[in-house]
Write an enzyme that holds these catalytic residues in place. Structure first.
Site, PDB file in Angstrom:
ATOM      1  N   GLU A  93      69.197 -53.224   7.132  1.00 46.81           N
ATOM      2  CA  GLU A  93      68.220 -53.993   7.921  1.00 46.81           C
ATOM      3  C   GLU A  93      68.591 -55.476   7.985  1.00 46.81           C
ATOM      4  O   GLU A  93      69.073 -56.019   6.987  1.00 46.81           O
ATOM      5  CB  GLU A  93      66.831 -53.872   7.264  1.00 46.81           C
ATOM      6  N   ARG A 117      62.654 -46.219   2.310  1.00 47.05           N
ATOM      7  CA  ARG A 117      63.760 -47.165   2.293  1.00 47.05           C
ATOM      8  C   ARG A 117      64.928 -46.530   3.050  1.00 47.05           C
ATOM      9  O   ARG A 117      65.156 -45.318   2.951  1.00 47.05           O
ATOM     10  CB  ARG A 117      64.222 -47.454   0.861  1.00 47.05           C
ATOM     11  N   HIS A 163      60.592 -52.429  10.252  1.00 46.40           N
ATOM     12  CA  HIS A 163      60.030 -52.459   8.892  1.00 46.40           C
ATOM     13  C   HIS A 163      58.628 -53.065   8.922  1.00 46.40           C
ATOM     14  O   HIS A 163      58.384 -54.114   8.297  1.00 46.40           O
ATOM     15  CB  HIS A 163      60.950 -53.221   7.933  1.00 46.40           C
TER      16      HIS A 163
HETATM   17  P1  NAP Z   1      54.583 -44.470  -5.810  1.00 44.08           P
HETATM   18  O1  NAP Z   1      53.086 -44.384  -5.892  1.00 44.08           O
HETATM   19  O2  NAP Z   1      55.360 -44.843  -7.002  1.00 44.08           O
HETATM   20  O3  NAP Z   1      55.082 -43.071  -5.227  1.00 44.08           O
HETATM   21  C1  NAP Z   1      56.416 -42.687  -5.180  1.00 44.08           C
HETATM   22  C2  NAP Z   1      56.460 -41.184  -5.308  1.00 44.08           C
HETATM   23  O4  NAP Z   1      57.803 -40.756  -5.093  1.00 44.08           O
HETATM   24  C3  NAP Z   1      56.033 -40.684  -6.684  1.00 44.08           C
HETATM   25  O5  NAP Z   1      55.114 -39.626  -6.532  1.00 44.08           O
HETATM   26  C4  NAP Z   1      57.328 -40.179  -7.306  1.00 44.08           C
HETATM   27  O6  NAP Z   1      57.136 -39.062  -8.125  1.00 44.08           O
HETATM   28  C5  NAP Z   1      58.085 -39.762  -6.057  1.00 44.08           C
HETATM   29  N1  NAP Z   1      59.531 -39.637  -6.276  1.00 44.08           N
HETATM   30  C6  NAP Z   1      60.310 -40.279  -7.183  1.00 44.08           C
HETATM   31  N2  NAP Z   1      61.578 -39.823  -7.098  1.00 44.08           N
HETATM   32  C7  NAP Z   1      61.577 -38.869  -6.146  1.00 44.08           C
HETATM   33  C8  NAP Z   1      62.572 -38.020  -5.602  1.00 44.08           C
HETATM   34  N3  NAP Z   1      63.833 -38.066  -6.051  1.00 44.08           N
HETATM   35  N4  NAP Z   1      62.221 -37.151  -4.655  1.00 44.08           N
HETATM   36  C9  NAP Z   1      60.956 -37.078  -4.189  1.00 44.08           C
HETATM   37  N5  NAP Z   1      59.970 -37.859  -4.664  1.00 44.08           N
HETATM   38  C10 NAP Z   1      60.277 -38.749  -5.613  1.00 44.08           C
HETATM   39  O7  NAP Z   1      55.001 -45.526  -4.683  1.00 44.08           O
HETATM   40  P2  NAP Z   1      54.235 -45.861  -3.325  1.00 44.08           P
HETATM   41  O8  NAP Z   1      53.328 -47.013  -3.538  1.00 44.08           O
HETATM   42  O9  NAP Z   1      53.720 -44.611  -2.728  1.00 44.08           O
HETATM   43  O10 NAP Z   1      55.485 -46.402  -2.468  1.00 44.08           O
HETATM   44  C11 NAP Z   1      56.568 -45.546  -2.173  1.00 44.08           C
HETATM   45  C12 NAP Z   1      57.694 -46.326  -1.537  1.00 44.08           C
HETATM   46  O11 NAP Z   1      57.360 -46.666  -0.200  1.00 44.08           O
HETATM   47  C13 NAP Z   1      58.017 -47.672  -2.182  1.00 44.08           C
HETATM   48  O12 NAP Z   1      58.829 -47.528  -3.329  1.00 44.08           O
HETATM   49  C14 NAP Z   1      58.685 -48.423  -1.071  1.00 44.08           C
HETATM   50  O13 NAP Z   1      60.076 -48.307  -1.147  1.00 44.08           O
HETATM   51  C15 NAP Z   1      58.178 -47.748   0.196  1.00 44.08           C
HETATM   52  N6  NAP Z   1      57.370 -48.673   0.994  1.00 44.08           N
HETATM   53  C16 NAP Z   1      57.727 -48.941   2.275  1.00 44.08           C
HETATM   54  C17 NAP Z   1      56.957 -49.812   3.027  1.00 44.08           C
HETATM   55  C18 NAP Z   1      57.279 -50.121   4.459  1.00 44.08           C
HETATM   56  O14 NAP Z   1      56.940 -51.188   4.926  1.00 44.08           O
HETATM   57  N7  NAP Z   1      57.908 -49.223   5.188  1.00 44.08           N
HETATM   58  C19 NAP Z   1      55.848 -50.451   2.472  1.00 44.08           C
HETATM   59  C20 NAP Z   1      55.510 -50.141   1.152  1.00 44.08           C
HETATM   60  C21 NAP Z   1      56.281 -49.251   0.414  1.00 44.08           C
HETATM   61  P3  NAP Z   1      56.874 -39.268  -9.716  1.00 44.08           P
HETATM   62  O15 NAP Z   1      55.537 -39.957  -9.800  1.00 44.08           O
HETATM   63  O16 NAP Z   1      56.839 -37.874 -10.238  1.00 44.08           O
HETATM   64  O17 NAP Z   1      58.002 -40.097 -10.223  1.00 44.08           O
END
Ligand code: NAP
Length: 311
Positions: A259, A230, A277
């Site tokens: 954005e 993000r 994005h």
């Molecule tokens: P996820 O499985 O929940 O993974 C997020 C990870 O980030 C978890 O391992 C979490 O650790 C960690 N985290 C939380 N707080 C943190 C911090 N302060 N510093 C470092 N790591 C931290 O989510 P995901 O499915 O991988 O998605 C991640 C993010 O990608 C989404 O929330 C979304 O914003 C973004 N995204 C972007 C796009 C795009 O089009 N560019 C598409 C999809 C998603 P813990 O498990 O220990 O809390």
């Protein structure tokens, strides 16, 4: 009578068409008179559907006294006021897993494009500069240290791909995960030792400007920042300043603070690769995300467990 539903923002067109045929959809985002729309819909709307980008603010939640479910088209729910939803016992669903591979692919694409300067090289050919001499040499992928900030679903998929390219992987996050890569509890230390730092953690208040000037300086003039998480996670002013002054080597960015507005300074920089994005923006994945939205809404109205609740 079909159940009523509030559509906060437009979503993938085929999914929206299904919603509009299965439910009585009140479209918030393009209503000419929102007060009139709410006056009519609020007494019966129990479900709102929104996009990850639009989310749902506390103010709108507050105007829907019967709201019980917010179904988000997207995995990131940082734009939804989760505290306001929780306070009312409103459940929230998202679309995890189905988009993981596509987002990780784009992240790797940005790693390759920035380290090997693929987009700059394309410009080099198009602008006829090759006729005057060869392009400068680039960095190498194999053996480069990749730091992953957020080793969740997408972070792990990025690390798997990067491992296949021979990159040396470490990661940072709130806790160590059962993964084969080295955990680094200190973000600055991870940035210092990384050639490429990929941001894959959630957005929202807890990660706002996590990637600040200190992290960018630790990454340094040879370092590259990739952000597919993000825009809010990166201090964009600090990023622009670091790139423009050469304190940071390059960046590959899919997401931005405001954005679809992208700072003009970034547009002018040759060492930056920009994407609108596009992480999950493939036909297959958008279709799968839409199906999850439909499945969650259907399960809610049928009184069944929600397939993908945000816990
Ligand atoms: P996820 O499985 O929940 O993974 C997020 C990870 O980030 C978890 O391992 C979490 O650790 C960690 N985290 C939380 N707080 C943190 C911090 N302060 N510093 C470092 N790591 C931290 O989510 P995901 O499915 O991988 O998605 C991640 C993010 O990608 C989404 O929330 C979304 O914003 C973004 N995204 C972007 C796009 C795009 O089009 N560019 C598409 C999809 C998603 P813990 O498990 O220990 O809390």
């Amino acid at each position: 009578m079909k159940p009523a539903l509030l559509l906060v923002a437009p979503i993938y067109a085929p999914t929206q068409a299904r919603l509009e045929s299965d439910y009585r959809v009140a479209r918030w985002y393009d209503a000419p008179d929102r007060a009139a729309l709410l006056a009519q819909a609020a007494p019966e709307v129990r479900v709102a559907v929104t996009s990850g980008g639009a989310g749902m603010k506390a103010e709108l939640i507050g105007k829907l006294p019967r709201l019980e479910l917010i179904a988000c088209f997207g995995v990131g729910v940082d734009a939804i006021d989760l505290a306001a939803a929780r306070a009312r016992g409103i459940r929230v669903t998202n679309t995890p897993d189905v988009l993981t591979d596509d987002v990780a692919d784009l992240a790797l694409g940005l790693v390759l494009a920035t380290v090997r300067r693929i987009v700059a090289a394309d410009r080099y050919v198009r602008e006829g500069r090759w006729l005057k001499g060869p392009m400068a040499l680039t960095g190498r992928i194999k053996g480069t240290r990749l730091g992953v900030v957020g080793m969740g679903r997408i972070g792990q998929a990025i690390a798997q791909r990067a491992a296949a390219f021979g990159m040396d992987i470490a990661y940072h996050g709130p806790s160590a995960k059962p993964v084969p890569w080295r955990y680094e509890p200190d973000l600055l230390a991870l940035a210092r030792e990384s050639g490429v730092l990929v941001v894959a953690c959630p957005g929202g208040e807890s990660t706002r400007r996590l990637i600040d000037r200190a992290v960018l300086d630790a990454l340094g003039p040879a370092g590259i920042l990739i952000n597919i998480a993000r825009g809010s996670v990166v201090d964009e002013d600090a990023l622009v300043a670091a790139l423009a002054s050469g304190r940071l080597g390059g960046a590959g960015l899919d997401v931005f603070a405001d954005e679809p507005r992208v700072p003009a300074a970034l547009l002018a920089l040759d060492n930056v690769v920009l994407q609108p994005h596009q992480g999950s923006a493939t036909h297959a994945t958008r279709g799968a995300m839409g199906q999850l939205v439909l499945d969650n809404v259907e399960a809610f109205f049928a009184g069944r467990p929600l397939p993908t609740p945000v816990t």
